[in-house]
Design a protein around this motif. Structure first.
Motif, PDB file in Angstrom:
ATOM      1  N   VAL A   1      19.508 -51.705 121.529  1.00 38.55           N
ATOM      2  CA  VAL A   1      20.310 -52.079 120.359  1.00 38.55           C
ATOM      3  C   VAL A   1      21.779 -52.233 120.741  1.00 38.55           C
ATOM      4  O   VAL A   1      22.304 -51.500 121.578  1.00 38.55           O
ATOM      5  CB  VAL A   1      20.164 -51.079 119.189  1.00 38.55           C
TER       6      VAL A   1
ATOM      7  N   ALA B   1      18.755 -56.379 121.988  1.00 35.74           N
ATOM      8  CA  ALA B   1      18.451 -56.262 120.560  1.00 35.74           C
ATOM      9  C   ALA B   1      19.712 -56.025 119.720  1.00 35.74           C
ATOM     10  O   ALA B   1      19.861 -54.980 119.077  1.00 35.74           O
ATOM     11  CB  ALA B   1      17.451 -55.129 120.320  1.00 35.74           C
TER      12      ALA B   1
ATOM     13  N   LEU C   1      12.342 -49.540 114.013  1.00 33.10           N
ATOM     14  CA  LEU C   1      12.859 -50.842 113.589  1.00 33.10           C
ATOM     15  C   LEU C   1      11.781 -51.887 113.819  1.00 33.10           C
ATOM     16  O   LEU C   1      11.057 -51.826 114.815  1.00 33.10           O
ATOM     17  CB  LEU C   1      14.097 -51.238 114.399  1.00 33.10           C
TER      18      LEU C   1
ATOM     19  N   GLY D   1      19.348 -59.250 112.893  1.00 25.39           N
ATOM     20  CA  GLY D   1      19.186 -58.941 114.308  1.00 25.39           C
ATOM     21  C   GLY D   1      19.010 -60.186 115.152  1.00 25.39           C
ATOM     22  O   GLY D   1      18.720 -61.279 114.650  1.00 25.39           O
TER      23      GLY D   1
ATOM     24  N   ILE E   1      11.468 -49.943 118.732  1.00 17.48           N
ATOM     25  CA  ILE E   1      11.728 -51.285 118.233  1.00 17.48           C
ATOM     26  C   ILE E   1      10.466 -52.115 118.431  1.00 17.48           C
ATOM     27  O   ILE E   1      10.043 -52.357 119.567  1.00 17.48           O
ATOM     28  CB  ILE E   1      12.904 -51.953 118.960  1.00 17.48           C
TER      29      ILE E   1
ATOM     30  N   TYR F   1      11.607 -56.025 114.053  1.00 15.51           N
ATOM     31  CA  TYR F   1      12.185 -57.363 114.058  1.00 15.51           C
ATOM     32  C   TYR F   1      11.083 -58.324 113.619  1.00 15.51           C
ATOM     33  O   TYR F   1      10.035 -58.394 114.253  1.00 15.51           O
ATOM     34  CB  TYR F   1      12.694 -57.726 115.449  1.00 15.51           C
TER      35      TYR F   1
ATOM     36  N   VAL G   1      15.712 -57.691 110.285  1.00 13.75           N
ATOM     37  CA  VAL G   1      15.295 -56.397 110.837  1.00 13.75           C
ATOM     38  C   VAL G   1      15.010 -55.430 109.696  1.00 13.75           C
ATOM     39  O   VAL G   1      15.779 -55.348 108.734  1.00 13.75           O
ATOM     40  CB  VAL G   1      16.389 -55.814 111.749  1.00 13.75           C
TER      41      VAL G   1
ATOM     42  N   CYS H   1       8.669 -55.839 117.605  1.00 19.87           N
ATOM     43  CA  CYS H   1       9.041 -57.220 117.308  1.00 19.87           C
ATOM     44  C   CYS H   1       7.780 -58.032 117.034  1.00 19.87           C
ATOM     45  O   CYS H   1       6.786 -57.919 117.765  1.00 19.87           O
ATOM     46  CB  CYS H   1       9.783 -57.846 118.481  1.00 19.87           C
TER      47      CYS H   1
ATOM     48  N   CYS I   1      22.012 -55.792 116.632  1.00 21.21           N
ATOM     49  CA  CYS I   1      21.610 -55.488 115.250  1.00 21.21           C
ATOM     50  C   CYS I   1      22.846 -55.198 114.419  1.00 21.21           C
ATOM     51  O   CYS I   1      23.678 -54.351 114.797  1.00 21.21           O
ATOM     52  CB  CYS I   1      20.675 -54.282 115.228  1.00 21.21           C
TER      53      CYS I   1
ATOM     54  N   VAL J   1      22.021 -47.352 114.826  1.00 20.04           N
ATOM     55  CA  VAL J   1      22.496 -48.564 114.164  1.00 20.04           C
ATOM     56  C   VAL J   1      23.377 -48.130 113.005  1.00 20.04           C
ATOM     57  O   VAL J   1      23.052 -47.170 112.288  1.00 20.04           O
ATOM     58  CB  VAL J   1      21.316 -49.423 113.660  1.00 20.04           C
TER      59      VAL J   1
END
Length: 227
Positions: free
Chosen positions: A59, A136, A194, A107, A26, A196, A82, A28, A138, A13
């Protein structure tokens, strides 16, 4: 070290003013805004946080055009704050949780809602309704030192210039620190993760040609087009 096949590229990212951030996992958070929990048919006052995952290579950078995914006719947006971690830990206290944070971004948790509904009805995993290719998006990460106080502030998404979701970070059921702490009690967190953090109410479908603009006060925006 040599491998049997070429090693895949490390998903990254963008970082404002710095080198790209390598993504490890990731996580969430589901239903972390009360109004969204209610629109999905649940009572937020009775639920502890729960989590699902997306693959790191889901991502997508801001400015990208992504294809409408296969096997769905109900492809929906979920705008989210995020959180990116540059430190890890297990059983991290709420008081220490923000020490793990590298930075923040805007995000989108893109969802094949019809597949999710079928999975829920049949008691099956959500994986392919949430963790599919390019699910995803971002925006660029803003380092925590530059982001200021993100315990409040507007969060919204526009589709073709019209507001679809509007909320405030102060409406999070579980704060960023609480979310990190709770998650660290379930899995060990590491640099590159990450999180979310959940979406406000107003989730809805998008179609080919739609342009999405995501916003969180104080952070770089997110722009995605569906092809």
């Amino acid at each position: 070290m040599s491998y049997a096949i070429p090693a895949p590229a490390v998903p990254t990212v963008a970082v404002v003013g710095g080198d790209p951030f390598p993504v490890r996992r990731i996580y969430c958070v589901g239903r972390n805004y009360a109004a969204h929990a209610r629109e999905m048919g649940h009572d937020p006052s009775r639920e502890a946080p729960f989590f699902f995952m997306k693959p790191a290579d889901a991502v997508v950078a801001s400015g990208s055009t992504i294809p409408y995914p296969s096997q769905t006719s109900d492809y929906q947006h979920e705008i989210e704050l995020v959180v990116a971690l540059d430190k890890g830990g297990k059983n991290v206290s709420v008081e220490q949780a923000l020490e793990l944070v590298f930075g923040y971004a805007v995000g989108l948790d893109m969802t094949r809602r019809d597949l999710q509904a079928v999975a829920k009805k049949m008691g099956r995993p959500w994986d392919l309704s949430k963790g599919f290719d390019q699910s995803a998006p971002c925006g660029p990460l803003l380092p925590a030192a530059d982001a200021g106080d993100l315990s409040k502030g507007a969060i919204w998404v526009k589709v073709n210039g019209e507001f679809r979701q509007q909320g405030d970070l102060s409406d999070l059921i579980w704060s960023v620190a609480e979310t990190i702490s709770y998650l660290s009690g379930m899995v060990e967190l590491f640099p590159g993760d990450l999180i979310y953090t959940g979406t406000p109410d107003g989730v809805g479908p998008v179609v080919k040609g739609d342009h999405l603009q995501g916003h969180v006060d104080g952070l770089p925006g997110l722009d995605i087009t569906i092809s």
